[in-house]
Design an enzyme around this catalytic site. Structure first.
Site, PDB file in Angstrom:
ATOM      1  N   SER A 154     -24.116  28.893  -7.724  1.00 28.50           N
ATOM      2  CA  SER A 154     -23.126  30.192  -8.631  1.00 28.50           C
ATOM      3  C   SER A 154     -23.887  31.237  -8.906  1.00 28.50           C
ATOM      4  CB  SER A 154     -22.643  29.850  -9.620  1.00 28.50           C
ATOM      5  OG  SER A 154     -21.351  29.252  -9.395  1.00 28.50           O
ATOM      6  N   LYS A 157     -22.892  34.916  -7.264  1.00 19.40           N
ATOM      7  CA  LYS A 157     -22.229  35.552  -8.421  1.00 19.40           C
ATOM      8  C   LYS A 157     -23.033  36.566  -8.870  1.00 19.40           C
ATOM      9  CE  LYS A 157     -18.574  32.379  -9.461  1.00 19.40           C
ATOM     10  NZ  LYS A 157     -18.868  30.518  -9.032  1.00 19.40           N
ATOM     11  N   SER A 210     -18.585  31.705 -15.295  1.00 16.31           N
ATOM     12  CA  SER A 210     -18.922  30.934 -12.962  1.00 16.31           C
ATOM     13  C   SER A 210     -17.606  29.986 -12.686  1.00 16.31           C
ATOM     14  CB  SER A 210     -19.950  29.777 -13.526  1.00 16.31           C
ATOM     15  OG  SER A 210     -20.705  29.693 -11.854  1.00 16.31           O
TER      16      SER A 210
END
Length: 466
Positions: A154, A157, A210
Site C-alpha cells: 500500500s 498509494k 489505506s
C-alpha cells in the site's frame, strides 16, 4: 571527505515473534468500515496468522530474507500465493529493464549496506531493502539494496495520491455508486453507495486508513482502473522511478507489481511537494462521512465526537451508516517527535512495507523500508531507528542522490522536488507543479462508465490487510 564503507549483509538469527502493536487510542474513533470493529483486532494491522494462506507459515513473515548476491535485481521474490497469476488470456508483464548504471550514483550499485563511516546502522532493522534520504536536497544518507526490486504493497498509494491531486479538484464531491466500488477488496475505510465524499475526504481514507475502496473510487473518477494504472506508471517514469511497475491501484499484489526503495523514495518525495498530500499524511484523525448521504451521515468533529454506535434508522426508514472518526494508521505520527507522516503497507507477497518522514533541527528526512518483518520490532519502530541514525549523521557526505530525471527540462532540476510545504525552498512554482494528469494523459484518461456490479450487503467487512 568522508569515506564510504560497505557492510556485508548479515542474516538475523534467534528472533522471536513480537506481539502486535495496537493503534494509538482514539476513544471516539469509529471503524474503518461500516460496522463496529472487534476491539481486540487493531484496525491497521495485517490479518492474524490464522487467516494466512495454509501453505504459508508464520515464519515466512517473521524471518529476514537472505539477499546475498543481490538476487532481486531484476524481479521480486517469488509470490507465496496465486494473487499474481495473470487473468485468462493475459501474460505477466516483462520487468522494466535494469539501468546500465545505477540511478543515484555508482555507490548504490550493490545490495549491501552503504553508509558514511560514522553512520550507526540499527541492529534490529530487518527489511531487505531500505533507504534514508533528505526530502529537500535529495541527498541519500544511507541505504541497503536500494535498487533491489520488491513489492510496495500500500505504499504505492502515495503514487496514486499524486496522480489524483494532479487531475482532480480536492473539493470535488463524488456521489458513490455500486459501480464506483467495483474491485474494492481487502483493507476498506468504509465507503458505501449513496455516500457523498469530497476528493479530499477520499484521499484521507486512502492515505490515513489505506482504504482500497477509496483507491478504486478515485480510480473510477480518473477513467477506470486500467487507465489509472497507466497514469501511475507514466508518472513514475516521468519522475525517474524507472524500476517501478504498478499492477493495481491499491497496492494489492498483481502480475509484475514491483518497485525499489530508491524509486519509492522518489515517489514519496514527489508526493510531499503537494501541500494537500503532506497535510493528509500528517493528520492524526479526521471526521469521515457515512452513507447514504443525509441526516446522520455527516462527518463528526474528532474533538467532540460521540461514541460510534453502528448503523441507525432515519425517520424515513433509511438505514444509515453514520459518519465516524478516522484515525491515521501510521504509528510514527503518535510516537516520534517531529514526525511528518508516511504510509504503511502489507500483503502476503510484499510482507511489511513502510514510509516515514520526520523533521529535526530544520532537516527533513524520509525512510523507505521494503520486504520487512515485524520481528523484533514493528516497521514504524525500525523506521524510527533509521531516522535517528540519519539525523545523527548530519554533516556526513551523502552516498548518492535522488535523481528525478527532470534536470534537462529545468534550469534547476531540484526546484520542484525540494520545495515541499515545510521545505526551506518555499512553495513550488505554479508552472512547475501544474502537471495535470488529464492534460498529460487525456487520450486514455477520458472519464468512461465503469461496469455495474452489485455490492453484496449494506455493511462492509472489516478490512483484513494493507
Amino acid at each position: 571527505m568522508t569515506s564510504i564503507r560497505r557492510r556485508p549483509v548479515q542474516r538475523a538469527a534467534g528472533l522471536v515473534t513480537a506481539a502486535l502493536v495496537a493503534l494509538a487510542p482514539l476513544a471516539t474513533a469509529g471503524p474503518a468500515a461500516a460496522v463496529e470493529p472487534n476491539p481486540d483486532i487493531p484496525l491497521t494491522e495485517p490479518p492474524p496468522v490464522a487467516v494466512l494462506p495454509s501453505t504459508t507459515s508464520s515464519s515466512y513473515f517473521d524471518t529476514p530474507r537472505d539477499i546475498t548476491g543481490c538476487p532481486y535485481r531484476t524481479a521480486p521474490p517469488a509470490p507465496v500465493d496465486e494473487s499474481e497469476v495473470p487473468l485468462p488470456g493475459r501474460t505477466s508483464p516483462t520487468p522494466p529493464p535494469v539501468p546500465d548504471s545505477p540511478p543515484g550514483g555508482d555507490t548504490l550499485a550493490g545490495c549491501e549496506i552503504v553508509a558514511p563511516d560514522h553512520f550507526e546502522v540499527p541492529r534490529d532493522v530487518t527489511a531487505s531493502s531500505w533507504l534514508i534520504s533528505d526530502l529537500d536536497t535529495g541527498e541519500i544518507v544511507a541505504a541497503k539494496d536500494p535498487h533491489g526490486r520488491y513489492r510496495p504493497a500500500s505504499t504505492i498509494k502515495t503514487l496514486l495520491a499524486s496522480v489524483v491531486l494532479d487531475a482532480l479538484d480536492r473539493d470535488q464531491i463524488i456521489e458513490v455508486t455500486d459501480a464506483d466500488l467495483e474491485g474494492a477488496e481487502g483493507s476498506l475505510v468504509g465507503i458505501g453507495p449513496g455516500g457523498k465524499y469530497t476528493v479530499g475526504r477520499l484521499l484521507s481514507g486512502l492515505l490515513m486508513s489505506s482504504g482500497n475502496d477509496a483507491a478504486v473510487v478515485l480510480a473510477h473518477q480518473l477513467g477506470g482502473i486500467e487507465q489509472t494504472i497507466a497514469a501511475m506508471n507514466a508518472h513514475a517514469a516521468e519522475i525517474g522511478a524507472r524500476s517501478t511497475y504498478v499492477a493495481t491501484v491499491n497496492g494489492l499484489d498483481g502480475p509484475g507489481m514491483m518497485s525499489t526503495a530508491y524509486d519509492m523514495s522518489l515517489i514519496f518525495r514527489d508526493a510531499m511537494t503537494r501541500p494537500a498530500f503532506a497535510e493528509t499524511v500528517a493528520t492524526e484523525s479526521t471526521g469521515f462521512p457515512g452513507y447514504p448521504a443525509g441526516e446522520g451521515a455527516e462527518p463528526p468533529d474528532p474533538a467532540a465526537a460521540s461514541e460510534y454506535t453502528g448503523p441507525t434508522m432515519r425517520g424515513d426508514g433509511v438505514v444509515v451508516n453514520p459518519g465516524f472518526v478516522l484515525g491515521n494508521d501510521n504509528q510514527l505520527l503518535y510516537n516520534y517527535p517531529g514526525a511528518l507522516g508516511g504510509k504503511t503497507g502489507f500483503t502476503d507477497d510484499a510482507r511489511h512495507t513502510f514510509i516515514g518522514a520526520a523533521e529535526r533541527n530544520g532537516r527533513r528526512l524520509a525512510v523507505v523500508l521494503l520486504d520487512g518483518t515485524r520481528v523484533p520490532s514493528p516497521p514504524w519502530q525500525q523506521a524510527a531507528a533509521l531516522l535517528d541514525a540519519g539525523f545523527a549523521a548530519a554533516g556526513a557526505d551523502p552516498v548518492g542522490f535522488l535523481d528525478s530525471g527532470q534536470q534537462e527540462s529545468s534550469d534547476d532540476g531540484t526546484t520542484h522536488l525540494a520545495s515541499g510545504p515545510l521545505g526551506a525552498a518555499g512553495q513550488p512554482d505554479a508552472a512547475v507543479v501544474d502537471k495535470s494528469v488529464l492534460g498529460r494523459y487525456a487520450p486514455w484518461l477520458a472519464v468512461g462508465a465503469a461496469g455495474l456490479v452489485v455490492l453484496v450487503g449494506a455493511v462492509l467487512t472489516l478490512r483484513s490487510r494493507n
